[in-house]
Design a protein around this motif. Structure first.
Motif, mmCIF file in Angstrom:
data_model
loop_
_atom_site.group_PDB
_atom_site.id
_atom_site.type_symbol
_atom_site.label_atom_id
_atom_site.label_comp_id
_atom_site.label_asym_id
_atom_site.label_seq_id
_atom_site.Cartn_x
_atom_site.Cartn_y
_atom_site.Cartn_z
ATOM 1 N N GLY A 76 4.761 17.171 -6.983
ATOM 2 C CA GLY A 76 3.512 16.448 -7.202
ATOM 3 C C GLY A 76 2.703 16.938 -8.377
ATOM 4 O O GLY A 76 1.553 16.529 -8.546
ATOM 5 N N GLU A 119 0.601 3.536 -3.283
ATOM 6 C CA GLU A 119 -0.279 4.692 -3.078
ATOM 7 C C GLU A 119 0.303 5.765 -2.154
ATOM 8 O O GLU A 119 0.405 6.931 -2.537
ATOM 9 C CB GLU A 119 -1.615 4.213 -2.485
ATOM 10 N N ALA A 120 0.678 5.384 -0.950
ATOM 11 C CA ALA A 120 0.990 6.378 0.088
ATOM 12 C C ALA A 120 2.179 7.259 -0.273
ATOM 13 O O ALA A 120 2.156 8.468 -0.049
ATOM 14 C CB ALA A 120 1.240 5.679 1.417
ATOM 15 N N GLN A 172 0.835 -1.205 0.000
ATOM 16 C CA GLN A 172 0.000 0.000 0.000
ATOM 17 C C GLN A 172 0.871 1.257 0.000
ATOM 18 O O GLN A 172 0.557 2.241 -0.669
ATOM 19 C CB GLN A 172 -0.913 -0.020 1.240
ATOM 20 N N ALA A 201 3.502 8.252 -3.197
ATOM 21 C CA ALA A 201 3.230 9.268 -4.222
ATOM 22 C C ALA A 201 2.166 10.252 -3.773
ATOM 23 O O ALA A 201 2.244 11.450 -4.068
ATOM 24 C CB ALA A 201 2.811 8.585 -5.525
ATOM 25 N N SER A 202 1.153 9.780 -3.051
ATOM 26 C CA SER A 202 0.053 10.669 -2.656
ATOM 27 C C SER A 202 0.473 11.682 -1.601
ATOM 28 O O SER A 202 -0.210 12.676 -1.385
ATOM 29 C CB SER A 202 -1.124 9.839 -2.125
ATOM 30 N N TYR A 203 1.606 11.438 -0.939
ATOM 31 C CA TYR A 203 2.081 12.385 0.068
ATOM 32 C C TYR A 203 2.360 13.752 -0.542
ATOM 33 O O TYR A 203 2.124 14.789 0.063
ATOM 34 C CB TYR A 203 3.345 11.832 0.723
ATOM 35 N N TYR A 204 2.861 13.731 -1.773
ATOM 36 C CA TYR A 204 3.250 14.989 -2.420
ATOM 37 C C TYR A 204 2.048 15.617 -3.111
ATOM 38 O O TYR A 204 1.946 15.670 -4.339
ATOM 39 C CB TYR A 204 4.393 14.730 -3.415
ATOM 40 N N ASP A 205 1.150 16.103 -2.297
ATOM 41 C CA ASP A 205 -0.063 16.746 -2.795
ATOM 42 C C ASP A 205 0.243 18.213 -3.066
ATOM 43 O O ASP A 205 0.544 18.972 -2.140
ATOM 44 C CB ASP A 205 -1.181 16.625 -1.753
#
Length: 329
Positions: free
Chosen positions: A277, A142-143, A138, A145-149
């Protein structure tokens, strides 16, 4: 002493001094009068304090003399020239003086990160310590890449967090422990994360998301750690200076480093918040990060070298730092 009579006799001089202090412009005669009245009222204050220390009158005369002293000597107001000089002379000089410490910290950090990363990527037991298979998958998918919002709030959060870390490294560097612990922990964390991503075939994703902002971000962390360790080493080996003097001088100079890193980390926050991101091509993101790092080192090496060769250290000037007792080398 009859305080009422004393006040009645000398009030005209006090009132005249207050009038002169309140004027925006004074001619030559008025300026001379201001100085004369200042000296006269200072004598009055001394007399009151010794003979009849009335707190109300003492406060009144002290305030009047304080304002007169400011008018005579002139209040120093920071000018843009001071700000510019600080940015192009003091800060780069302070950074330049710790360049070899920064290089040593960089090499040590990268060495630890690579060793940890290879260990996690090649040792099943080390990989298992990173979490359950579901948790690792996970995070990788997901986690991470999604951190760099992208966004302004994320950029501000990154900036303040990194600036706080850098300030702590400088402030607690005199212990000689905090910078080493913080740097090793960060090196292990970066290396372990990279190793886990590599074990799942996502090393490219890790590097393309870290490289844009990470080049300048990690360099800023290295500089902060180097500044802290330099302070500690000054405590251990002050050279020909007295230890207290050396520590004070180097401490003030290295606080300048922390101030300089605030600007660098603001750039890091902007890159991480709006570039890392974003939907830009990966190569362009890395180019932008590399340009930011290049600009930082040009700032340090070009301006810093020039400033240091001119005798600058990043410390306060003598007027602001105070007199230092001469010490034989």
């Amino acid at each position: 002493m009859d305080l009422d009579a004393f006040t009645t006799v000398h009030s005209p001089a006090w009132e005249r001094l207050a009038v002169l202090v309140g004027r925006r412009r004074l001619d030559g005669a008025e300026a001379d009068e201001l100085v004369r009245l200042y000296q006269e009222v200072a004598t009055h204050l001394s007399t009151v304090r010794s003979a009849a220390p009335d707190p109300v009158l003492v406060t009144r005369l002290s305030d009047l003399l304080g304002r007169a002293r400011t008018r005579i000597s002139g209040a120093h107001e920071p000018a843009w020239s001071d700000v510019v000089r600080y940015a192009v002379v003091a800060v780069p000089a302070a950074l330049y003086r710790i360049r070899w410490w920064t290089l040593a910290v960089t090499v040590g950090f990268l060495l630890v990160s690579v060793v940890v990363g290879v260990h996690v990527a090649t040792d099943p037991d080390a990989l298992a310590a990173m979490g359950t298979p579901e948790q690792r998958r996970q995070y990788v998918d997901e986690a991470f890449a999604s951190y760099y919002d992208p966004g302004a709030s994320f950029a501000a959060l990154v900036w303040t967090n990194n600036a706080w870390v850098a300030a702590q490294a400088v402030a607690f560097g005199v212990t000689g422990v905090w910078p080493v612990v913080a740097l090793v922990q960060n090196a292990v964390s970066v290396g372990a994360t990279g190793g886990m991503m590599a074990s799942y075939g996502e090393l490219g994703t890790f590097l393309t998301l870290i490289a844009p902002h990470g080049q300048l971000e990690l360099t800023s962390v290295f500089v902060a750690g180097a500044a802290g360790l330099k302070t500690f080493w000054t405590l251990v080996d002050p050279g020909p200076r007295r230890r207290a003097v050396a520590l004070a001088q180097e401490g003030r100079a290295l606080v300048t480093v922390a101030v300089g890193l605030v600007g660098a980390l603001a750039v890091v926050g902007a890159i991480e918040g709006f570039v890392t991101g974003s939907g830009l091509p990966w190569w362009l993101k890395i180019v932008l990060g590399t340009l930011a790092l290049t600009a930082f080192w040009l700032y340090v090496l070009v301006l810093g070298r020039r400033a240091v060769h001119a005798g600058e250290t990043g410390d306060l000037d003598m007027e602001r730092a105070g007199a230092v007792l001469p010490t034989a080398a």
